[in-house]
Design a protein around this motif. Sequence first.
Motif, PDB file in Angstrom:
ATOM      1  N   ARG A  65       0.838  -1.216   0.000  1.00  0.00           N
ATOM      2  CA  ARG A  65       0.000   0.000   0.000  1.00  0.00           C
ATOM      3  C   ARG A  65       0.866   1.257   0.000  1.00  0.00           C
ATOM      4  N   ALA A  66       1.960   1.234   0.764  1.00  0.00           N
ATOM      5  CA  ALA A  66       2.813   2.426   0.842  1.00  0.00           C
ATOM      6  C   ALA A  66       3.489   2.724  -0.473  1.00  0.00           C
ATOM      7  N   THR A  67       3.839   1.700  -1.218  1.00  0.00           N
ATOM      8  CA  THR A  67       4.542   1.896  -2.493  1.00  0.00           C
ATOM      9  C   THR A  67       3.603   1.844  -3.690  1.00  0.00           C
ATOM     10  N   ASN A  68       2.281   1.733  -3.407  1.00  0.00           N
ATOM     11  CA  ASN A  68       1.267   1.708  -4.464  1.00  0.00           C
ATOM     12  C   ASN A  68       1.517   0.546  -5.448  1.00  0.00           C
ATOM     13  N   ARG A  69       1.854  -0.603  -4.886  1.00  0.00           N
ATOM     14  CA  ARG A  69       2.065  -1.791  -5.696  1.00  0.00           C
ATOM     15  C   ARG A  69       0.879  -2.746  -5.545  1.00  0.00           C
ATOM     16  N   PRO A  70       0.756  -3.743  -6.433  1.00  0.00           N
ATOM     17  CA  PRO A  70      -0.352  -4.701  -6.315  1.00  0.00           C
ATOM     18  C   PRO A  70      -0.267  -5.497  -5.008  1.00  0.00           C
ATOM     19  N   ILE A  71      -1.427  -5.896  -4.519  1.00  0.00           N
ATOM     20  CA  ILE A  71      -1.494  -6.678  -3.287  1.00  0.00           C
ATOM     21  C   ILE A  71      -0.844  -8.046  -3.522  1.00  0.00           C
ATOM     22  N   PRO A  72       0.072  -8.471  -2.657  1.00  0.00           N
ATOM     23  CA  PRO A  72       0.714  -9.779  -2.856  1.00  0.00           C
ATOM     24  C   PRO A  72      -0.308 -10.912  -2.819  1.00  0.00           C
ATOM     25  N   GLU A  73      -0.026 -11.960  -3.578  1.00  0.00           N
ATOM     26  CA  GLU A  73      -0.908 -13.125  -3.629  1.00  0.00           C
ATOM     27  C   GLU A  73      -0.715 -13.995  -2.381  1.00  0.00           C
ATOM     28  N   PRO A  74      -1.719 -14.819  -2.050  1.00  0.00           N
ATOM     29  CA  PRO A  74      -1.546 -15.780  -0.944  1.00  0.00           C
ATOM     30  C   PRO A  74      -0.372 -16.710  -1.227  1.00  0.00           C
ATOM     31  N   ARG A  75       0.279 -17.151  -0.167  1.00  0.00           N
ATOM     32  CA  ARG A  75       1.505 -17.936  -0.312  1.00  0.00           C
ATOM     33  C   ARG A  75       1.258 -19.408   0.024  1.00  0.00           C
ATOM     34  N   PRO A  76       1.661 -20.323  -0.857  1.00  0.00           N
ATOM     35  CA  PRO A  76       1.559 -21.758  -0.559  1.00  0.00           C
ATOM     36  C   PRO A  76       2.780 -22.217   0.242  1.00  0.00           C
ATOM     37  N   PRO A  77       2.758 -23.429   0.769  1.00  0.00           N
ATOM     38  CA  PRO A  77       3.960 -23.952   1.431  1.00  0.00           C
ATOM     39  C   PRO A  77       5.150 -23.946   0.476  1.00  0.00           C
ATOM     40  N   ARG A  78       6.329 -23.665   1.014  1.00  0.00           N
ATOM     41  CA  ARG A  78       7.516 -23.560   0.170  1.00  0.00           C
ATOM     42  C   ARG A  78       8.088 -24.952  -0.111  1.00  0.00           C
ATOM     43  N   ILE A  79       8.413 -25.209  -1.369  1.00  0.00           N
ATOM     44  CA  ILE A  79       9.012 -26.481  -1.771  1.00  0.00           C
ATOM     45  C   ILE A  79      10.479 -26.470  -1.363  1.00  0.00           C
ATOM     46  N   ARG A  80      10.858 -27.385  -0.507  1.00  0.00           N
ATOM     47  CA  ARG A  80      12.252 -27.489  -0.096  1.00  0.00           C
ATOM     48  C   ARG A  80      13.019 -28.505  -0.935  1.00  0.00           C
ATOM     49  N   ARG A  81      12.294 -29.544  -1.407  1.00  0.00           N
ATOM     50  CA  ARG A  81      12.968 -30.562  -2.211  1.00  0.00           C
ATOM     51  C   ARG A  81      11.934 -31.372  -2.976  1.00  0.00           C
ATOM     52  N   LEU A  82      12.248 -31.679  -4.219  1.00  0.00           N
ATOM     53  CA  LEU A  82      11.430 -32.567  -5.051  1.00  0.00           C
ATOM     54  C   LEU A  82      12.341 -33.696  -5.524  1.00  0.00           C
ATOM     55  N   ARG A  83      12.073 -34.907  -5.016  1.00  0.00           N
ATOM     56  CA  ARG A  83      12.966 -36.033  -5.297  1.00  0.00           C
ATOM     57  C   ARG A  83      12.204 -37.152  -5.992  1.00  0.00           C
ATOM     58  N   PRO A  84      12.660 -37.568  -7.177  1.00  0.00           N
ATOM     59  CA  PRO A  84      12.013 -38.707  -7.838  1.00  0.00           C
ATOM     60  C   PRO A  84      12.458 -40.036  -7.227  1.00  0.00           C
ATOM     61  N   THR A  85      11.576 -41.014  -7.213  1.00  0.00           N
ATOM     62  CA  THR A  85      11.865 -42.351  -6.738  1.00  0.00           C
ATOM     63  C   THR A  85      11.444 -43.354  -7.805  1.00  0.00           C
ATOM     64  N   ARG A  86      11.691 -44.635  -7.538  1.00  0.00           N
ATOM     65  CA  ARG A  86      11.338 -45.679  -8.497  1.00  0.00           C
ATOM     66  C   ARG A  86       9.832 -45.889  -8.615  1.00  0.00           C
ATOM     67  N   THR A  87       9.057 -45.321  -7.696  1.00  0.00           N
ATOM     68  CA  THR A  87       7.609 -45.490  -7.750  1.00  0.00           C
ATOM     69  C   THR A  87       6.843 -44.177  -7.800  1.00  0.00           C
ATOM     70  N   GLY A  88       7.501 -43.051  -7.596  1.00  0.00           N
ATOM     71  CA  GLY A  88       6.769 -41.793  -7.582  1.00  0.00           C
ATOM     72  C   GLY A  88       7.663 -40.611  -7.306  1.00  0.00           C
ATOM     73  N   LEU A  89       7.109 -39.620  -6.607  1.00  0.00           N
ATOM     74  CA  LEU A  89       7.819 -38.397  -6.252  1.00  0.00           C
ATOM     75  C   LEU A  89       7.695 -38.167  -4.753  1.00  0.00           C
ATOM     76  N   VAL A  90       8.726 -37.591  -4.179  1.00  0.00           N
ATOM     77  CA  VAL A  90       8.714 -37.202  -2.771  1.00  0.00           C
ATOM     78  C   VAL A  90       8.882 -35.693  -2.720  1.00  0.00           C
ATOM     79  N   LEU A  91       7.871 -35.044  -2.192  1.00  0.00           N
ATOM     80  CA  LEU A  91       7.844 -33.578  -2.136  1.00  0.00           C
ATOM     81  C   LEU A  91       7.951 -33.167  -0.674  1.00  0.00           C
ATOM     82  N   ARG A  92       9.004 -32.449  -0.338  1.00  0.00           N
ATOM     83  CA  ARG A  92       9.188 -31.973   1.033  1.00  0.00           C
ATOM     84  C   ARG A  92       8.814 -30.496   1.082  1.00  0.00           C
ATOM     85  N   LEU A  93       7.851 -30.162   1.974  1.00  0.00           N
ATOM     86  CA  LEU A  93       7.300 -28.817   2.043  1.00  0.00           C
ATOM     87  C   LEU A  93       7.594 -28.184   3.399  1.00  0.00           C
ATOM     88  N   LYS A  94       7.858 -26.878   3.364  1.00  0.00           N
ATOM     89  CA  LYS A  94       7.998 -26.072   4.572  1.00  0.00           C
ATOM     90  C   LYS A  94       6.696 -25.311   4.768  1.00  0.00           C
TER      91      LYS A  94
END
Length: 450
Positions: A65-94
Motif C-alpha cells: 500500500r505504501a509503495t502503491n504496488r499490487p497486493i501480494p498473492e496468498p503464499r503456498p507452502p515452500r518447496i524445499r525438495r522434489l525427489r524422484p523415486t522408483r515409484t513416484g515423487l517425494v515432495l518436502r514442504l515447509k
Amino acid sequence: MTAFTVALVLVVAAAGLLRWRRPAWYWLAFGVTLAALRVLVRYRSVMDACGLTVPPARWRLSLARATNRPIPEPRPPRIRRLRPTRTGLVLRLKLRPGQDVFDIAAASDRLRHSFSMFGVTSREVRSGVVEVRMTGYDVLKRVQMPAATETRAMRVPVALREDGSVHYRDYRAIPHALTLGATESGKSVYQRNLVAGLAPLDVALVGIDCKRGVELFPLARRFSALADSPDTAAELLDALVARMADVYRLIRTQQRITVDVPDAEIAADIWDLPDELRPTPVVVLVDEVAELALYATKEEERRRDRIITALVRLAQLGRAAGIYLEICGQRFGSELGKGITMLRAQLTGRTAHRLNDETSANMAFGDIAPDAVLAAIQIPAELRGLAIAGDASGGWHRIRAPHTSLRQAVNLCNRYADRTPDLPELAPFRPTTGTATELVPSAKVSPATA
C-alpha cells in the motif's frame, strides 16, 4: 518431417504399451519427468484451489500500500525438495505460519486428482516440515520389492506399502504382532515372507502349527522347535517360559550395577549383554491361535488355560529375554475365552488381511486405529495379499507382500539350515529331517496356497 512424425508415433506407442504392460518401466522412462513438470507448473494454483495457502504477512500488505504496488498473492507452502523415486515423487514442504500437517493430510485426495497421481500420502518430518509421497502407478498390483533394502539385526522387509516404501518387521521396535486373515486372503504368503526374511539371521525360529504342520513343517530345516498339536504346543510354551526365566537370571548376574560402570552399559535386556554371553533371540510363530483357545472337555479347558497363560506371560515379559511372538489366525475375538483380550493388548503390531467379519477387524484395530476397521473389511477378495498394517501409534497403511511359493520358502530354509541354533531347552521339540523331507514333495502339488 515424415521421419519425425513416424518417430514420434513410435515413441507414443511405446509409452502407451509400457504404461499398460510395464507401469514401473513407463514411470522410470517417461512418467517421472512428466509428473515432476506437472507438479512444478500446477503447484501454486493447486495449493490455492485446495485451500493450502495463507494470506500475505501484514508488513507485505503495508509495504504494497505504501509503495502503491499490487497486493501480494496468498503464499503456498515452500518447496524445499522434489525427489524422484522408483515409484513416484517425494515432495518436502515447509509450512507457512498458521498451517498444520493435518491440512495437508485432509487435502491428499484433492492433491492426487490435481497432480494426476495414483496416490498421495503425507507425514510430518519435524515441526513445520511435511513430506508428501506421491505414487505414479499402482505399486500393489504387481509387487516388486527393491533390490536393495535396509538390513540390520531383527529387522526384515516383508511387504511393500502403498506409497512405494518398504514395510519392515522390526522386532526391536515392535516385539509382538498379531496377523489376521480369512481363508485365501494371503496370510500364509505373508508368513512365508516373514520366515524367508528371518532365515538368514542369527535367530531361532519356533513354530506352532495345529493344522498337523501343513504350513510350517515343510520349513522344518530352519526351525529349532515345532509343535503340530495343542498338547505339544502347551509343553513347548512351558519350555519357552522356563527359557525366559533362565535368560532373566543371566541378565541379572551380568547387569554390572556398580559406581564405576557408565549408565549406558548397565544390562536390562539381552541386547545389552556382551556378544559372547548374549542368548539367541527366539521368534515364535503361531499359525492358528484359535486352535489353541478352543476346547470341548474339561481336560481341554485346562490345557487351553495353560496355553493362553503361557502366551500372555511371553507377551508381557518376553521382549527383554529376546522372545518375540507372531500370532496368526483367521478369527480373533473375545469369544475365544478369558485371557484373549489381555493377550491382544500386548501385541503392538497389527496386520489384517481380508476379514469376513467386523468383530475381528475391531479386535485388530479398534483400540489403536478405528478408521482402519472399515478399510480392513473392504479389501476385495480378488486382491489376495493386500492387508492393512498398523501399530499402537495410531497410524496405518496398506501393504502387500510379494508372492512367495511354498517351494521357494522351502528352498530358502534349506539353504540356511546350518544357521539353525540348537537350544537345549527346546531339544525335545526339534523337528527331524526325515519328517520335513517327507512333507516337502507334497507341497509341489499346490505351491500357491493362500
